[in-house]
Design an enzyme around this catalytic site. Structure first.
Site, PDB file in Angstrom:
ATOM      1  N   GLU A  97       0.764  -1.117   0.090  1.00  0.00           N
ATOM      2  CA  GLU A  97       0.024  -0.075   0.119  1.00  0.00           C
ATOM      3  C   GLU A  97       0.933   1.098   0.095  1.00  0.00           C
ATOM      4  O   GLU A  97       2.083   1.132   0.396  1.00  0.00           O
ATOM      5  CB  GLU A  97      -1.132   0.120   1.330  1.00  0.00           C
ATOM      6  CG  GLU A  97      -2.458  -0.229   1.048  1.00  0.00           C
ATOM      7  CD  GLU A  97      -2.990   0.898   0.076  1.00  0.00           C
ATOM      8  OE1 GLU A  97      -2.554   1.781  -0.396  1.00  0.00           O
ATOM      9  OE2 GLU A  97      -4.372   0.908   0.555  1.00  0.00           O
ATOM     10  N   ASP A  98       0.252   2.433  -0.308  1.00  0.00           N
ATOM     11  CA  ASP A  98       0.975   3.703  -0.331  1.00  0.00           C
ATOM     12  C   ASP A  98       1.029   4.137   0.861  1.00  0.00           C
ATOM     13  O   ASP A  98       1.915   4.731   1.639  1.00  0.00           O
ATOM     14  CB  ASP A  98       0.480   4.483  -1.439  1.00  0.00           C
ATOM     15  CG  ASP A  98      -1.163   4.784  -1.305  1.00  0.00           C
ATOM     16  OD1 ASP A  98      -1.877   4.222  -0.438  1.00  0.00           O
ATOM     17  OD2 ASP A  98      -1.702   5.693  -2.000  1.00  0.00           O
ATOM     18  N   ASP A 101      -4.005   4.778   6.744  1.00  0.00           N
ATOM     19  CA  ASP A 101      -4.618   5.932   7.281  1.00  0.00           C
ATOM     20  C   ASP A 101      -5.847   5.430   8.287  1.00  0.00           C
ATOM     21  O   ASP A 101      -5.181   5.165   9.570  1.00  0.00           O
ATOM     22  CB  ASP A 101      -5.436   6.654   6.290  1.00  0.00           C
ATOM     23  CG  ASP A 101      -5.904   8.106   6.642  1.00  0.00           C
ATOM     24  OD1 ASP A 101      -5.226   8.512   7.731  1.00  0.00           O
ATOM     25  OD2 ASP A 101      -7.208   8.688   5.993  1.00  0.00           O
ATOM     26  N   PHE A 150      -2.189  15.662   5.317  1.00  0.00           N
ATOM     27  CA  PHE A 150      -2.412  15.155   4.028  1.00  0.00           C
ATOM     28  C   PHE A 150      -1.134  15.464   3.231  1.00  0.00           C
ATOM     29  O   PHE A 150      -0.765  16.616   2.745  1.00  0.00           O
ATOM     30  CB  PHE A 150      -3.698  15.743   3.452  1.00  0.00           C
ATOM     31  CG  PHE A 150      -4.049  15.124   2.221  1.00  0.00           C
ATOM     32  CD1 PHE A 150      -4.943  13.946   2.436  1.00  0.00           C
ATOM     33  CD2 PHE A 150      -3.833  15.255   0.954  1.00  0.00           C
ATOM     34  CE1 PHE A 150      -5.404  13.138   1.427  1.00  0.00           C
ATOM     35  CE2 PHE A 150      -4.382  14.572   0.147  1.00  0.00           C
ATOM     36  CZ  PHE A 150      -5.177  13.589   0.220  1.00  0.00           C
ATOM     37  N   ARG A 163       1.058  12.724  -8.191  1.00  0.00           N
ATOM     38  CA  ARG A 163       1.476  11.091  -7.871  1.00  0.00           C
ATOM     39  C   ARG A 163       3.103  11.170  -8.435  1.00  0.00           C
ATOM     40  O   ARG A 163       3.628  10.297  -7.938  1.00  0.00           O
ATOM     41  CB  ARG A 163       0.768  10.238  -8.624  1.00  0.00           C
ATOM     42  CG  ARG A 163      -0.646  10.231  -8.269  1.00  0.00           C
ATOM     43  CD  ARG A 163      -1.101   8.939  -8.678  1.00  0.00           C
ATOM     44  NE  ARG A 163      -2.642   8.628  -8.692  1.00  0.00           N
ATOM     45  CZ  ARG A 163      -3.389   8.615  -7.657  1.00  0.00           C
ATOM     46  NH1 ARG A 163      -2.654   7.956  -6.556  1.00  0.00           N
ATOM     47  NH2 ARG A 163      -4.788   8.456  -7.752  1.00  0.00           N
TER      48      ARG A 163
HETATM   49  P1  IMP Z   1      -7.477   4.118   4.754  1.00  0.00           P
HETATM   50  O1  IMP Z   1      -8.256   5.197   5.555  1.00  0.00           O
HETATM   51  O2  IMP Z   1      -6.438   3.505   5.771  1.00  0.00           O
HETATM   52  O3  IMP Z   1      -8.644   2.941   4.481  1.00  0.00           O
HETATM   53  O4  IMP Z   1      -6.865   4.531   3.802  1.00  0.00           O
HETATM   54  C1  IMP Z   1      -7.551   4.817   2.231  1.00  0.00           C
HETATM   55  C2  IMP Z   1      -6.662   5.587   1.384  1.00  0.00           C
HETATM   56  O5  IMP Z   1      -6.753   6.963   1.480  1.00  0.00           O
HETATM   57  C3  IMP Z   1      -5.278   5.345   1.018  1.00  0.00           C
HETATM   58  O6  IMP Z   1      -5.022   4.133   0.579  1.00  0.00           O
HETATM   59  C4  IMP Z   1      -4.836   6.491   0.341  1.00  0.00           C
HETATM   60  O7  IMP Z   1      -5.390   6.152  -1.003  1.00  0.00           O
HETATM   61  C5  IMP Z   1      -5.841   7.719   0.778  1.00  0.00           C
HETATM   62  N1  IMP Z   1      -4.933   8.412   1.747  1.00  0.00           N
HETATM   63  C6  IMP Z   1      -4.831   8.367   3.093  1.00  0.00           C
HETATM   64  N2  IMP Z   1      -4.271   9.457   3.572  1.00  0.00           N
HETATM   65  C7  IMP Z   1      -3.807  10.161   2.521  1.00  0.00           C
HETATM   66  C8  IMP Z   1      -2.819  11.328   2.295  1.00  0.00           C
HETATM   67  O8  IMP Z   1      -2.529  11.689   3.224  1.00  0.00           O
HETATM   68  N3  IMP Z   1      -2.504  11.465   0.968  1.00  0.00           N
HETATM   69  C9  IMP Z   1      -3.262  10.906  -0.141  1.00  0.00           C
HETATM   70  N4  IMP Z   1      -3.770   9.896   0.094  1.00  0.00           N
HETATM   71  C10 IMP Z   1      -4.286   9.468   1.274  1.00  0.00           C
HETATM   72 MG    MG Z   2      -4.790   3.890  -1.845  1.00  0.00          MG
END
Ligand code: IMP
Ligand code: MG
Length: 176
Positions: A97-98, A101, A150, A163
């Site tokens: 994963e990138d 969050d 962010f 990106r």
């Molecule tokens: P989750 O909240 O862990 O389910 O994350 C969902 C998705 O939100 C991640 O895979 C990212 O694509 C996106 N995301 C969360 N935080 C950031 C950020 O700081 N920058 C860009 N994308 C984010």
């Molecule tokens: Mg993602």
């Protein structure tokens, strides 16, 4: 409202060091085994490409695209936009994963993939915002822990943009 991404949070050199460190942990842990790497699109395409080129274990690469949403009467749903074409039954899987969050996306994705009976599933993330977690999710391979900001760059976007940045920058919103 304008967008400013000039504040570098993580320089390119630090990202490169992280990729090498994480890859060497993976090489140590999977020695003598074969690995199925699944990159989570779109954000993880950059990290996945860098990471697999540092791996010394035999590896196949596939990608998945998912999104998660929280409905009024649900704790979260997973929508599969693109599935893998690899059969992961009996295989060692590494989800790449990138950023983690809230943890919602990966906890649901891991749960779903567990149903396909892989030998194991571990999670590798480039960046981690543990302060925002709502689901208990501890990545086995944790790149760089960041504050609750962010970020964009190194695969991460804001409205589809930025990106391609080589470093990770903080997004700030301006009046102009
Ligand atoms: P989750 O909240 O862990 O389910 O994350 C969902 C998705 O939100 C991640 O895979 C990212 O694509 C996106 N995301 C969360 N935080 C950031 C950020 O700081 N920058 C860009 N994308 C984010
Ligand atoms: Mg993602």
């Amino acid at each position: 409202m304008g967008i400013d991404v000039s504040e570098v949070l993580i320089p390119e050199s630090e990202i490169k060091d992280m990729v090498k460190r994480v890859a060497s942990d993976i090489n140590r842990d999977y020695k003598g085994q074969e690995l199925v790497v699944i990159g989570v699109l779109t954000g993880a395409f950059v990290f996945t490409a860098d990471l697999v080129r540092e791996l010394t274990v035999p590896v196949t690469v596939d990608f998945m695209q998912v999104s998660s949403y929280v409905g009024e009467n649900s704790t979260g749903n997973l929508i599969i936009k693109k599935d893998i074409s690899t059969d992961i039954e009996g295989k060692h899987v590494l989800l790449v994963e990138d950023i983690v969050d809230t943890g919602r996306t990966l906890s649901m994705l891991r749960e779903m993939l567990m149903g396909r009976n892989p030998a194991s599933i571990k999670i590798c993330t480039a960046f981690d915002k543990p302060d925002r977690r709502v689901k208990t999710l501890v990545p086995e391979y944790d790149g760089i822990v960041i504050p609750d900001k962010f970020i964009v760059g190194y695969g991460l976007d804001y409205n589809g943009l930025y990106r391609e940045l080589k470093e990770v920058c903080v997004v700030s919103f301006t009046d102009t």
